[in-house]
Design an enzyme around this catalytic site. Structure first.
Site, mmCIF file in Angstrom:
data_model
loop_
_atom_site.group_PDB
_atom_site.id
_atom_site.type_symbol
_atom_site.label_atom_id
_atom_site.label_comp_id
_atom_site.label_asym_id
_atom_site.label_seq_id
_atom_site.Cartn_x
_atom_site.Cartn_y
_atom_site.Cartn_z
ATOM 1 N N HIS A 24 61.576 -33.234 46.729
ATOM 2 C CA HIS A 24 60.680 -33.614 47.811
ATOM 3 C C HIS A 24 59.317 -34.036 47.268
ATOM 4 O O HIS A 24 58.381 -34.256 48.023
ATOM 5 C CB HIS A 24 60.517 -32.453 48.805
ATOM 6 C CG HIS A 24 61.745 -32.190 49.628
ATOM 7 N ND1 HIS A 24 62.891 -31.640 49.091
ATOM 8 C CD2 HIS A 24 62.013 -32.402 50.942
ATOM 9 C CE1 HIS A 24 63.805 -31.516 50.040
ATOM 10 N NE2 HIS A 24 63.305 -31.979 51.172
ATOM 11 N N ASN A 25 59.202 -34.115 45.934
ATOM 12 C CA ASN A 25 57.970 -34.532 45.276
ATOM 13 C C ASN A 25 57.961 -36.058 45.189
ATOM 14 O O ASN A 25 58.736 -36.653 44.449
ATOM 15 C CB ASN A 25 57.905 -33.904 43.874
ATOM 16 C CG ASN A 25 56.646 -34.245 43.114
ATOM 17 O OD1 ASN A 25 56.180 -35.387 43.138
ATOM 18 N ND2 ASN A 25 56.103 -33.278 42.408
ATOM 19 N N GLU A 26 57.093 -36.700 45.978
ATOM 20 C CA GLU A 26 57.105 -38.157 46.067
ATOM 21 C C GLU A 26 56.824 -38.826 44.724
ATOM 22 O O GLU A 26 57.418 -39.857 44.391
ATOM 23 C CB GLU A 26 56.083 -38.627 47.112
ATOM 24 C CG GLU A 26 56.467 -38.269 48.541
ATOM 25 C CD GLU A 26 55.469 -38.780 49.558
ATOM 26 O OE1 GLU A 26 54.557 -39.555 49.175
ATOM 27 O OE2 GLU A 26 55.585 -38.418 50.738
ATOM 28 N N GLY A 27 55.922 -38.248 43.940
ATOM 29 C CA GLY A 27 55.613 -38.822 42.634
ATOM 30 C C GLY A 27 56.807 -38.773 41.699
ATOM 31 O O GLY A 27 57.116 -39.744 41.000
ATOM 32 N N LYS A 28 57.491 -37.638 41.704
ATOM 33 C CA LYS A 28 58.672 -37.481 40.852
ATOM 34 C C LYS A 28 59.794 -38.420 41.305
ATOM 35 O O LYS A 28 60.460 -39.061 40.482
ATOM 36 C CB LYS A 28 59.133 -36.023 40.894
ATOM 37 C CG LYS A 28 60.246 -35.678 39.933
ATOM 38 C CD LYS A 28 60.606 -34.199 40.027
ATOM 39 C CE LYS A 28 59.516 -33.298 39.493
ATOM 40 N NZ LYS A 28 59.968 -31.879 39.433
ATOM 41 N N ASP A 84 63.926 -30.431 36.777
ATOM 42 C CA ASP A 84 62.991 -29.302 36.766
ATOM 43 C C ASP A 84 62.158 -29.470 35.512
ATOM 44 O O ASP A 84 62.688 -29.619 34.405
ATOM 45 C CB ASP A 84 63.692 -27.948 36.778
ATOM 46 C CG ASP A 84 62.726 -26.862 37.231
ATOM 47 O OD1 ASP A 84 62.190 -26.965 38.345
ATOM 48 O OD2 ASP A 84 62.482 -25.907 36.470
ATOM 49 N N PHE A 175 51.066 -37.652 38.344
ATOM 50 C CA PHE A 175 50.991 -36.556 39.298
ATOM 51 C C PHE A 175 50.963 -35.245 38.519
ATOM 52 O O PHE A 175 51.096 -35.222 37.294
ATOM 53 C CB PHE A 175 52.184 -36.580 40.271
ATOM 54 C CG PHE A 175 53.532 -36.523 39.597
ATOM 55 C CD1 PHE A 175 54.184 -35.315 39.409
ATOM 56 C CD2 PHE A 175 54.152 -37.676 39.152
ATOM 57 C CE1 PHE A 175 55.418 -35.255 38.780
ATOM 58 C CE2 PHE A 175 55.391 -37.631 38.524
ATOM 59 C CZ PHE A 175 56.019 -36.409 38.338
ATOM 60 N N ARG A 204 60.360 -36.796 30.822
ATOM 61 C CA ARG A 204 61.409 -37.231 31.748
ATOM 62 C C ARG A 204 62.165 -38.421 31.160
ATOM 63 O O ARG A 204 63.383 -38.507 31.269
ATOM 64 C CB ARG A 204 60.771 -37.574 33.091
ATOM 65 C CG ARG A 204 61.774 -37.765 34.219
ATOM 66 C CD ARG A 204 61.087 -37.709 35.579
ATOM 67 N NE ARG A 204 60.618 -36.351 35.870
ATOM 68 C CZ ARG A 204 59.334 -35.976 35.848
ATOM 69 N NH1 ARG A 204 58.391 -36.862 35.597
ATOM 70 N NH2 ARG A 204 59.003 -34.728 36.103
#
Length: 216
Positions: A24-28, A84, A175, A204
């Site tokens: 739910h993290n928009e940046g991720k 994660d 972020f 990532r």
């Protein structure tokens, strides 16, 4: 890297089509969408599907990533990819680590409920300052990507980016803790860096390269 027991198994391939990004993290989500763009995948976020956020009670990045990916795959009936990740600071014995996001949660005295990443960066800096001017500022970002299918099969991949912390925060890109993290060999923080450059060298991206080589 399979989540189906101890017997070694061939890594399962991912075919083109819909893939849930279990975050739910928009940046991720935006960062993962860009990384997936060349591979014929149709990313849809957990928020777009109105999937609930699971309680992340794992004690490792792998455990939390698997938990999120498996729940999203089970509820959506689609393959799901979860990340994660966190900041691990050498002088703080690896903290905040798997509790990276928790350090950003506001306490009642700190304002309305929610995450404040400037507050989180300040907590890290405060704990380093307590150790004196000569404290090591070495740190790394760690990332585990877990790819789960509705039948319970899971593959996971781990990446990291070495660097050091600076203060005050610099840059408004990225972020999380990006504005205080300078990757090894660079002078800009992730918060100052052009997104394409960050995507090429981030923790990532490191995990994603391994995923691409294995499942596409």
């Amino acid at each position: 890297m399979s989540g189906e027991g101890d017997t070694p198994q061939a890594i399962r391939k991912l075919t083109p089509g819909k893939l849930v990004i279990a975050s739910h993290n928009e940046g991720k989500v935006a960062e993962i969408r860009e990384l997936l763009a060349p591979y014929g995948i149709e990313p849809v976020s957990a928020a777009e599907l109105d999937l609930p956020e699971p309680v992340e009670n794992g004690t490792t990045f792998v455990a939390n990533a698997e938990l999120k990916a498996m729940q999203a795959a089970d509820l959506s009936g689609l393959p799901a990819l979860a990340d994660d990740s966190g900041l691990c600071v050498e002088a703080l014995n690896g903290a905040p680590g798997v509790y990276t996001a928790d350090w950003a949660e506001r306490q009642p005295r700190e304002g309305p409920p929610g995450r404040d990443w400037y507050l989180a960066m300040g907590k890290v800096e405060g704990k380093l300052a307590e150790q004196g001017a000569d404290v090591s500022r070495s740190a790394h970002f760690a990332c585990t990507l877990a790819l789960a299918w509705p039948d319970g099969h899971v593959e996971w991949f781990e990446g990291r980016a070495e660097g050091h912390l600076v203060w005050p925060p610099r840059g408004k890109r990225g972020f999380g803790y990006d504005p205080v993290f300078v990757p090894e060999g660079e002078s800009e923080t992730f918060g100052e860096m052009d997104p394409a450059k960050k995507h090429a060298i981030s923790h990532r991206a490191d995990a994603f390269r391994q995923l691409v080589a294995a499942v596409f």
